[in-house]
Write a protein that holds these residues in place. Structure first.
Motif, PDB file in Angstrom:
ATOM      1  N   LEU A 335       2.964   3.328  -3.119  1.00 64.83           N
ATOM      2  CA  LEU A 335       1.756   3.336  -2.281  1.00 64.83           C
ATOM      3  C   LEU A 335       1.738   4.627  -1.455  1.00 64.83           C
ATOM      4  O   LEU A 335       1.940   5.699  -1.995  1.00 64.83           O
ATOM      5  N   ASP A 336       1.524   4.526  -0.141  1.00 65.77           N
ATOM      6  CA  ASP A 336       1.519   5.720   0.712  1.00 65.77           C
ATOM      7  C   ASP A 336       2.705   5.725   1.670  1.00 65.77           C
ATOM      8  O   ASP A 336       2.681   6.414   2.689  1.00 65.77           O
ATOM      9  N   PHE A 365       2.468   7.494  -6.452  1.00 65.81           N
ATOM     10  CA  PHE A 365       2.241   7.255  -5.028  1.00 65.81           C
ATOM     11  C   PHE A 365       0.962   7.938  -4.592  1.00 65.81           C
ATOM     12  O   PHE A 365       0.396   8.776  -5.310  1.00 65.81           O
ATOM     13  N   ARG A 366       0.496   7.557  -3.417  1.00 64.84           N
ATOM     14  CA  ARG A 366      -0.709   8.133  -2.834  1.00 64.84           C
ATOM     15  C   ARG A 366      -0.372   8.795  -1.506  1.00 64.84           C
ATOM     16  O   ARG A 366       0.636   8.459  -0.874  1.00 64.84           O
ATOM     17  N   ARG A 401     -11.124   3.740  -7.325  1.00 59.78           N
ATOM     18  CA  ARG A 401     -12.314   3.156  -6.701  1.00 59.78           C
ATOM     19  C   ARG A 401     -12.128   2.843  -5.219  1.00 59.78           C
ATOM     20  O   ARG A 401     -13.106   2.685  -4.498  1.00 59.78           O
ATOM     21  N   SER A 402     -10.894   2.729  -4.757  1.00 57.21           N
ATOM     22  CA  SER A 402     -10.695   2.438  -3.336  1.00 57.21           C
ATOM     23  C   SER A 402     -11.109   3.611  -2.466  1.00 57.21           C
ATOM     24  O   SER A 402     -11.531   3.429  -1.320  1.00 57.21           O
ATOM     25  N   ALA A 403     -10.942   4.839  -2.987  1.00 60.12           N
ATOM     26  CA  ALA A 403     -11.529   6.046  -2.388  1.00 60.12           C
ATOM     27  C   ALA A 403     -10.990   6.410  -1.014  1.00 60.12           C
ATOM     28  O   ALA A 403     -11.575   7.254  -0.340  1.00 60.12           O
ATOM     29  N   ILE A 404      -9.879   5.810  -0.575  1.00 60.25           N
ATOM     30  CA  ILE A 404      -9.466   6.062   0.811  1.00 60.25           C
ATOM     31  C   ILE A 404      -8.355   7.082   0.939  1.00 60.25           C
ATOM     32  O   ILE A 404      -8.015   7.483   2.049  1.00 60.25           O
ATOM     33  N   HIS A 409      -0.489  10.835  -7.119  1.00 64.85           N
ATOM     34  CA  HIS A 409       0.546  11.683  -7.694  1.00 64.85           C
ATOM     35  C   HIS A 409       1.406  10.924  -8.696  1.00 64.85           C
ATOM     36  O   HIS A 409       1.794   9.781  -8.450  1.00 64.85           O
ATOM     37  N   ILE A 410       1.699  11.593  -9.819  1.00 66.00           N
ATOM     38  CA  ILE A 410       2.506  11.031 -10.895  1.00 66.00           C
ATOM     39  C   ILE A 410       3.694  11.953 -11.161  1.00 66.00           C
ATOM     40  O   ILE A 410       3.510  13.140 -11.428  1.00 66.00           O
TER      41      ILE A 410
END
Length: 415
Positions: A335-336, A365-366, A401-404, A409-410
């Motif tokens: 996640l973040d 992760f974001r 689609r959550s767009a936040i 990153h991969i």
């Protein structure tokens, strides 16, 4: 393998406190961290805000993979079960999220059918949900999780009674979204009117004429210039500073405007249940649009059949990995969480990821900002063992689609 954390953590959450608090208590940053820790100690996310379809495509998730993921609202770990992984270890520092993840798994295992599951997690005003908990779910929960949902709230009702209404309006984020709707109404805007749009062009017009002007209002600009006003989004002080640096004006209003624009305008409303949660505060009805991946009827049989393949731990990511064998994990979902970490924590985490990573393992992760948090922070000895798929990461970030988030990153383990 035994659980790495006792369920006593359901009462005192020292793990979360240790992860969040990095400054002295009486410093400005320390006070901000402690306010965030206080708010974050309850239920934060009733649903997860990362797109599981993007996750599964990025991971190239396949049958037999071993997964370690952060739990949050529990939606995505259930979605991953549609790909028939060998096992999923779910970790979360927040005991409220641990209880929610365990509840969702038990619901899929023991509620009688798909319709009953959807009614529990996407319904509104249905008191049978509490009765179904008592009849089908509670007898099959571990003692700590059962006690959590039976515990009385300040209004005297059991926690499980939240599912008799609209559960997605609960939690810190749910209340924050409600406050956002109130703020909009104070300025003459009813965000729920987005349901009247019929096309992406209509959605763009709604954003340009109703939502975008709100960010020019003095009250909105003042609120978005304060770190504490965004804690309800689950944005800790560290992430706020990163976002504010993008705008250069000491406020994250421009960043929020840009991300709401993506949420509103880049995906048809019928295909984006995240937009429904943000603007309508509920999931769409079948004739209105798609439910989350884990609640779609076509996925129910696989999730129900594979629910026993998940173990939920009250632990942090690194803590769990330390007790896993070398080369035993295929896919990692962070996640973040790394946005919250200092350099020592980041390197400790990736040391364990690298040790436990199977050949061709992938990490996703974001990040609040666009760039990867590993740049300039992770040691070369660790970073050199991974390949960053920059182009694919950027492509899938546009489709989230959550767009936040600013970045997706991969990383793939080198042969």
């Amino acid at each position: 393998m035994t659980d790495v954390a006792p369920d006593a953590g359901f009462r005192k959450n020292h793990k979360l406190k240790n992860a969040l608090l990095q400054h002295k208590p009486l410093s400005r940053d320390g006070l901000s961290e402690r306010l965030f820790e206080l708010l974050f100690s309850g239920l934060v996310y009733a649903q997860i805000w990362e797109d599981p379809e993007v996750d599964m495509e990025a991971m190239e998730l396949a049958e037999g993979h071993s997964i370690v993921t952060i739990g949050s609202g529990g939606c995505n770990m259930l979605a991953y079960l549609t790909r028939h992984p060998s096992h999923i270890d779910v970790v979360d520092l927040n005991p409220n999220h641990v209880a929610l993840n365990r509840l969702k798994l038990a619901a899929f295992r023991h509620l009688p059918d798909h319709e009953t599951v959807v009614r529990k997690f996407a319904g509104e005003r249905n008191r049978t949900n509490s009765r179904n908990f008592d009849r089908y779910i509670a007898p099959n929960l571990d003692a700590s999780t059962r006690a959590y949902w039976n515990r009385r709230r300040i209004d005297g009702k059991r926690r499980i009674a939240a599912f008799d209404g609209n559960f997605c309006r609960t939690g810190l984020l749910g209340r924050f979204i409600g406050a956002g709707h109130l703020m909009a109404r104070l300025h003459g805007v009813d965000l729920t009117e987005i349901v009247e749009t019929k096309s992406l062009r209509d959605q763009r017009h709604f954003f340009d004429t109703r939502i975008a002007p709100l960010f020019e209002k003095p009250l909105v600009r003042w609120m978005t210039s304060r770190k504490s006003s965004l804690f309800g989004l689950g944005i800790p002080p560290q992430q706020y500073d990163e976002l504010a640096s993008l705008s250069g004006g000491g406020t994250i209003a421009p960043v929020l405007r840009h991300r709401l624009e993506k949420l509103t305008c880049h995906f048809p409303l019928k295909e984006n249940y995240f937009a429904w949660q943000a603007f309508v505060r509920r999931y769409p009805q079948p004739h209105e649009g798609l439910l989350p991946t884990y609640l779609q009827e076509k996925n129910y049989p696989a999730i129900r059949a594979n629910a026993d393949r998940v173990t939920v731990h009250h632990a942090n990511f690194t803590e769990l990995l330390k007790v896993k064998p070398a080369e035993s994990v295929d896919r990692y979902i962070l996640l973040d969480a790394q946005d919250w970490m200092n350099d020592a924590q980041l390197n400790d985490l990736w040391g364990e990821i690298t040790r436990t990573a199977a050949p061709d393992a992938r990490v996703i992760f974001r990040t609040a900002a666009e760039k990867s948090v590993l740049d300039g922070r992770l040691s070369d000895a660790l970073l050199d063992q991974w390949t960053y798929h920059a182009g694919r990461s950027e492509e899938l970030n546009k489709r989230d689609r959550s767009a936040i988030y600013g970045g997706f990153h991969i990383y793939e383990r080198k042969a």
